[in-house]
Design an enzyme around this catalytic site. Structure first.
Site, PDB file in Angstrom:
ATOM      1  N   GLY A   6       0.623  -5.239   0.585  1.00  0.00           N
ATOM      2  CA  GLY A   6      -0.574  -5.292  -0.260  1.00  0.00           C
ATOM      3  C   GLY A   6      -0.262  -5.840  -1.636  1.00  0.00           C
ATOM      4  N   GLU A  20       4.231  -5.822   7.051  1.00  0.00           N
ATOM      5  CA  GLU A  20       3.419  -4.825   7.737  1.00  0.00           C
ATOM      6  C   GLU A  20       3.764  -4.673   9.221  1.00  0.00           C
ATOM      7  OE1 GLU A  20       2.420  -6.946   5.505  1.00  0.00           O
ATOM      8  OE2 GLU A  20       0.851  -6.115   4.234  1.00  0.00           O
ATOM      9  N   ALA A  45       0.873  -1.186   0.000  1.00  0.00           N
ATOM     10  CA  ALA A  45       0.000   0.000   0.000  1.00  0.00           C
ATOM     11  C   ALA A  45       0.901   1.225   0.000  1.00  0.00           C
ATOM     12  CB  ALA A  45      -0.873  -0.015   1.248  1.00  0.00           C
ATOM     13  N   GLU A  92      -0.394  -9.469  -1.210  1.00  0.00           N
ATOM     14  CA  GLU A  92      -1.803  -9.820  -0.960  1.00  0.00           C
ATOM     15  C   GLU A  92      -2.608  -9.788  -2.255  1.00  0.00           C
ATOM     16  OE1 GLU A  92      -1.991  -6.866   2.297  1.00  0.00           O
ATOM     17  OE2 GLU A  92      -3.107  -8.412   3.355  1.00  0.00           O
TER      18      GLU A  92
HETATM   19  N1  T1G Z   1       4.640   3.436   0.109  1.00  0.00           N
HETATM   20  C1  T1G Z   1       5.112   4.658  -0.268  1.00  0.00           C
HETATM   21  N2  T1G Z   1       6.403   4.898  -0.599  1.00  0.00           N
HETATM   22  C2  T1G Z   1       7.253   3.848  -0.538  1.00  0.00           C
HETATM   23  C3  T1G Z   1       6.834   2.554  -0.155  1.00  0.00           C
HETATM   24  C4  T1G Z   1       5.456   2.374   0.177  1.00  0.00           C
HETATM   25  N3  T1G Z   1       4.964   1.184   0.511  1.00  0.00           N
HETATM   26  N4  T1G Z   1       7.920   1.739  -0.185  1.00  0.00           N
HETATM   27  C5  T1G Z   1       8.961   2.487  -0.575  1.00  0.00           C
HETATM   28  N5  T1G Z   1       8.572   3.754  -0.782  1.00  0.00           N
HETATM   29  C6  T1G Z   1       9.419   4.863  -1.255  1.00  0.00           C
HETATM   30  C7  T1G Z   1      10.488   5.221  -0.247  1.00  0.00           C
HETATM   31  O1  T1G Z   1       9.983   6.136   0.697  1.00  0.00           O
HETATM   32  C8  T1G Z   1      11.555   5.830  -1.141  1.00  0.00           C
HETATM   33  O2  T1G Z   1      11.113   7.153  -1.449  1.00  0.00           O
HETATM   34  C9  T1G Z   1      11.444   5.008  -2.433  1.00  0.00           C
HETATM   35  O3  T1G Z   1      10.124   4.415  -2.410  1.00  0.00           O
HETATM   36  C10 T1G Z   1      12.489   3.905  -2.517  1.00  0.00           C
HETATM   37  O4  T1G Z   1      12.384   3.156  -1.301  1.00  0.00           O
HETATM   38  C11 T1G Z   1      -2.869  -3.441   3.271  1.00  0.00           C
HETATM   39  C12 T1G Z   1      -1.304  -1.783   4.575  1.00  0.00           C
HETATM   40  C13 T1G Z   1      10.322  -1.912  -1.408  1.00  0.00           C
HETATM   41  C14 T1G Z   1      12.195  -3.091  -0.240  1.00  0.00           C
HETATM   42  O5  T1G Z   1       6.335  -2.171   4.099  1.00  0.00           O
HETATM   43  O6  T1G Z   1      10.591  -2.175   2.223  1.00  0.00           O
HETATM   44  O7  T1G Z   1       0.874  -2.900   2.218  1.00  0.00           O
HETATM   45  O8  T1G Z   1      13.098   8.395  -0.505  1.00  0.00           O
HETATM   46  O9  T1G Z   1      14.709   3.701  -0.511  1.00  0.00           O
HETATM   47  O10 T1G Z   1      16.017   0.321  -0.605  1.00  0.00           O
HETATM   48  O11 T1G Z   1      -1.489  -5.109   4.012  1.00  0.00           O
HETATM   49  O12 T1G Z   1      11.132   0.483   0.035  1.00  0.00           O
HETATM   50  O13 T1G Z   1      13.021   7.828  -2.937  1.00  0.00           O
HETATM   51  O14 T1G Z   1      11.435   9.544  -1.995  1.00  0.00           O
HETATM   52  O15 T1G Z   1      13.343   1.831   0.547  1.00  0.00           O
HETATM   53  O16 T1G Z   1      15.241  -0.312  -2.958  1.00  0.00           O
HETATM   54  C15 T1G Z   1       3.848  -2.766   3.139  1.00  0.00           C
HETATM   55  C16 T1G Z   1       8.133  -0.854   2.328  1.00  0.00           C
HETATM   56  C17 T1G Z   1       3.134  -1.464   3.167  1.00  0.00           C
HETATM   57  C18 T1G Z   1       7.409  -2.157   1.975  1.00  0.00           C
HETATM   58  C19 T1G Z   1      12.629  -1.081  -1.666  1.00  0.00           C
HETATM   59  N6  T1G Z   1       5.056  -2.664   2.343  1.00  0.00           N
HETATM   60  N7  T1G Z   1       9.208  -0.586   1.385  1.00  0.00           N
HETATM   61  O17 T1G Z   1      13.814  -0.765  -0.949  1.00  0.00           O
HETATM   62  O18 T1G Z   1      14.236   1.596  -1.808  1.00  0.00           O
HETATM   63  S1  T1G Z   1       1.713  -1.538   4.197  1.00  0.00           S
HETATM   64  C20 T1G Z   1       6.226  -2.317   2.908  1.00  0.00           C
HETATM   65  C21 T1G Z   1      10.390  -1.263   1.455  1.00  0.00           C
HETATM   66  C22 T1G Z   1       0.656  -2.551   3.342  1.00  0.00           C
HETATM   67  C23 T1G Z   1      -1.448  -3.890   3.314  1.00  0.00           C
HETATM   68  C24 T1G Z   1      -0.564  -2.971   4.107  1.00  0.00           C
HETATM   69  C25 T1G Z   1      11.453  -0.811   0.500  1.00  0.00           C
HETATM   70  C26 T1G Z   1      11.631  -1.754  -0.710  1.00  0.00           C
HETATM   71  P1  T1G Z   1      12.229   8.307  -1.748  1.00  0.00           P
HETATM   72  P2  T1G Z   1      13.719   2.589  -0.654  1.00  0.00           P
HETATM   73  P3  T1G Z   1      14.924   0.180  -1.596  1.00  0.00           P
END
Ligand code: T1G
Length: 699
Positions: free
Chosen positions: A99, A122, A60, A102
């Site tokens: 998500g 999450e 998400a 999912e």
């Molecule tokens: N939402 C918004 N921005 C995101 C994002 C996300 N989920 N993930 C990464 N970014 C942005 C981050 O801020 C950065 O921005 C750029 O992308 C590169 O990220 C319903 C509710 C995918 C392994 O927890 O683990 O789904 O600084 O520097 O090192 O169940 O990003 O460039 O402006 O980390 O290559 C669940 C979180 C969400 C994954 C990539 N998903 N992201 O790592 O790049 S909750 C997560 C990561 C959800 C549902 C629930 C990592 C990555 P900027 P980065 P990276």
């Protein structure tokens, strides 16, 4: 951003393109629902969902949290996909997370590149999979495997995911072609609409006792955190309730997590970690210098750990020591660290050997002549460091970056020992340097912009979290730590025992208590530093008399088997020592202090607000760029609980007026010397502004 749909012969292809990680923004969710609806009415026999860019949907859009929710919700998207009358196949690459995974689970089939990974992280954001993950995963892998996967939140490699049944096929490049072929194969074989929701879990496959035992283990492993416990309840519902009721339970508990302070804190840290490396005021076109080779001076614990950090990122390292014997010891220490990593299964023998081979030793400064970056990790003495930098100034090529690993000495004074202060910077690693993610980058008055840009870039390259600091005693972390450590000493002499202080703070969430940390680092470090100071420079004797007494008894901490605690020689297990209480009482008498009972609440307030108050001073002096940087320092470098967001976020969550009032109470009780409220805190409370407001309009 776009979600496009096109027919490729008899297969419909939905492509999501929402850089940088294809997050499931409102527009993406809308696009997916529309594309699935379109596919129902055309000639396609199956539908493939694939993503452009470096990864399948990574979750998400976290940046949308806290804003009013917009339809379609994520569960709506999953329901539309799962209800499709034609098979929907997810084609995964990169990191299909949250998500995103999912969504893949709501598809009827899943294929992935061998290099892909899947996961439900999450819990690391104080959330839980809120779009069916807690209901579908146990139906595919069973209850216990689902509990392990979702409460840990770690990624699962494609091969392992296939073994577990989370994905059906590992395919080769190029992904879209392989996915189309896989889809056509399914169609040719009349593969059914296989919905994960239709899989049932044996209602007795995991007993109540097992669930309770799992909850108890989580209480220890993830002490104080709410989301893990709610995940267990969701997975229990997957086993005991019909699918749609289980979904309702999941949604209810997901919303509790999403609205929680712990999730707000963890989401804050997620973005703060990614913002920290960005330098305010540095023009975007400031090009970093090339760093293809590194030299480390000092093969002790710090120097060896720093050398490993660079070797682990594939950068060759020359390690310099003063003698062959010292060099031998340093290289052996590195070899032992790598073999421990291999024995723990974290690294293959081959990888460890490849990294170790990138580190070569020398005792000759001339070997540093061609290196791009040199970092000294020698004894914390200004004289020694100035002597080393004088040498480097003579030997290193023009444009080489000369860095000091000092943890509190004046970088400007060190730079003045060279003819090139513009090339000098502080790179303060934290021990063990090959493990701790925090890197304080300390800019001197004359440090060039491109040197700062290079330091931030190389910090990320070696998988650290670089945080920029200006010069002051202790920079950000250690300057705040001095106030925190002061309160530990004062709480002890005023009436609390080491174990009461440490237990109060670890129960609150700190990884370790301040006295246990003191024993780990060594009580002699502070003792030796104080020998060089006058009584006036040392300050209030109540803040060091116990430590000095213990040091003079030879109780230096873990390394001597006794410090604030006693340590089992075999297991190093820590236990309270009545002898320490005698020392404390003797020092209290000597200082004329009448000891009293001190509550755990007072202990926590005094320690955490000492950090907060100093953090406000650090902000107003411009030592740190932003409040989130201070939070990153404390979460990644000092064991501050990430689910409390760091000292400054914690103060914001408590309410600055309340924090200010409590600090004024502490000042009224303990005096101005330690508890004068930071002017910035006072100003924000007077103006009824938050820290977030100040970040936006600092003037
Ligand atoms: N939402 C918004 N921005 C995101 C994002 C996300 N989920 N993930 C990464 N970014 C942005 C981050 O801020 C950065 O921005 C750029 O992308 C590169 O990220 C319903 C509710 C995918 C392994 O927890 O683990 O789904 O600084 O520097 O090192 O169940 O990003 O460039 O402006 O980390 O290559 C669940 C979180 C969400 C994954 C990539 N998903 N992201 O790592 O790049 S909750 C997560 C990561 C959800 C549902 C629930 C990592 C990555 P900027 P980065 P990276």
């Amino acid at each position: 951003m776009s979600v496009t749909y096109k027919l490729v012969d008899d297969i419909g292809v939905i492509t999501v393109d929402n850089p940088p990680v294809n997050a499931l923004s409102h527009a993406v969710r809308q696009g997916l629902v529309e594309a699935i609806a379109t596919a129902q009415d055309d000639s396609s026999k199956a539908v493939v969902i694939v993503c452009a860019g470096r990864t399948f949907i990574a979750g998400a859009d976290i940046s949308e949290f806290g804003k009013p929710p917009q339809e379609p919700s994520l569960p709506d998207v999953m329901a539309a996909v799962e209800a499709s009358a034609k098979p929907v196949i997810a084609a995964l690459h990169g990191t299909a997370l949250g998500g995103g995974f999912e969504l893949a689970l709501s598809c009827h089939y899943r294929c992935a590149l061998g290099s892909a990974s899947v996961g439900l992280p999450e819990v690391k954001l104080g959330l839980l999979p809120g779009a069916g993950g807690t209901q579908r995963v146990p139906r595919l892998v069973g209850v216990e495997a689902a509990l392990d996967m979702i409460t840990a939140g770690n990624p699962v490699a494609a091969s392992e995911a296939a073994r577990l049944g989370l994905i059906d096929e590992v395919v080769g490049e190029p992904l879209q072609e392989s996915a189309l072929a896989y889809a056509r194969g399914l169609v040719a074989h009349g593969a059914p609409l296989r919905r994960v929701r239709d899989i049932s879990i044996a209602p007795d496959s995991y007993s109540n006792g097992q669930f309770d035992a799992y909850r108890a283990r989580l209480n220890k492993r993830m002490r104080g955190q709410e989301a893990p416990q709610r995940i267990v309840s969701c997975i229990e519902a997957a086993m005991t309730l019909p699918f749609d009721e289980g979904l309702k339970k999941e949604r209810e508990l997901f919303i509790e997590c999403r609205e929680s302070g712990q999730s707000a804190a963890l989401r804050h840290i997620f973005f703060a970690e990614r913002t920290a490396p960005k330098v305010v005021g540095l023009s975007a076109d400031t090009a970093a210098r090339k760093v293809a080779s590194v030299g480390i001076i000092g093969g002790g614990t710090m120097g060896g750990g720093i050398a490993m950090s660079f070797a682990n990122a594939g950068i060759p390292v020359r390690l310099l020591e003063v003698s062959d014997e010292a060099l031998e010891r340093g290289l052996k220490l590195i070899a032992r660290n790598y073999s421990i990593t291999v024995s723990k299964g974290k690294l293959s023998e081959a990888d460890a050997a490849a990294r170790q081979n990138l580190i070569t030793g020398t005792t000759d400064y001339q070997d540093f002549a061609g290196l791009d970056l040199v970092i000294e990790a020698v004894f914390e003495s200004m004289d020694v460091k100035r002597q080393v930098f004088g040498q480097l100034d003579k030997v290193c090529k023009p444009g080489a970056i000369l860095a000091t690993n000092t943890s509190y000495l004046d970088v400007n004074e060190i730079a003045a020992a060279t003819s090139r202060p513009q090339d000098v910077i502080g790179l303060h690693f934290f021990s063990p340097a090959n493990v701790m993610k925090l890197l304080e980058v300390v800019r001197g008055e004359q440090t060039a912009d491109d040197v700062i840009a290079t330091a931030m870039k190389i910090g990320k390259q070696i998988r650290k979290v670089p945080v920029l600091a200006r010069v002051c005693y202790g920079f950000i972390g250690n300057r705040m730590l001095r106030q925190y450590a002061r309160e530990a000493q004062l709480c002890m002499i005023e009436g609390a025992s080491p174990e009461q202080i440490d237990n109060a703070l670890t129960t609150w969430g700190m990884a370790m208590g301040p006295l246990a940390v003191g024993d780990l680092a060594g009580i002699d470090i502070g003792y030796k530093a104080r020998q060089a100071l006058t009584d006036e420079q040392k300050g209030d004797p109540r803040t060091y008399c116990i430590a000095d007494a213990l040091a003079e008894m030879g109780r230096l901490g873990q390394k001597t088997g006794a410090g604030y605690y006693r340590y089992d020689p075999e297991t190093r297990a820590r236990s309270a020592d009545p002898e320490v209480l005698e020392v404390i009482e003797a020092q209290a008498t000597r200082m004329g202090v009448t000891r009293r009972a001190i509550s755990d609440g007072e202990i926590v307030d005094r320690h955490i607000l000492a950090l907060v108050n100093e953090g406000f001073r650090i902000l107003e002096e411009g030592i740190a760029q932003r409040p989130g940087d201070i939070d990153v320092v404390y979460v990644f470098g000092y064991g501050f609980p990430s689910w409390r967001g760091g000292p400054m976020f914690y103060a914001e969550q408590q309410g600055l007026a309340r924090v200010y009032e409590r600090i004024c109470q502490l000042r009224d009780t303990h005096g101005d010397a330690n508890w004068t409220p930071a002017p910035l805190l006072e100003q924000l409370v007077r103006e009824n502004r938050s820290l977030a407001d100040w970040v936006r309009q600092p003037a």
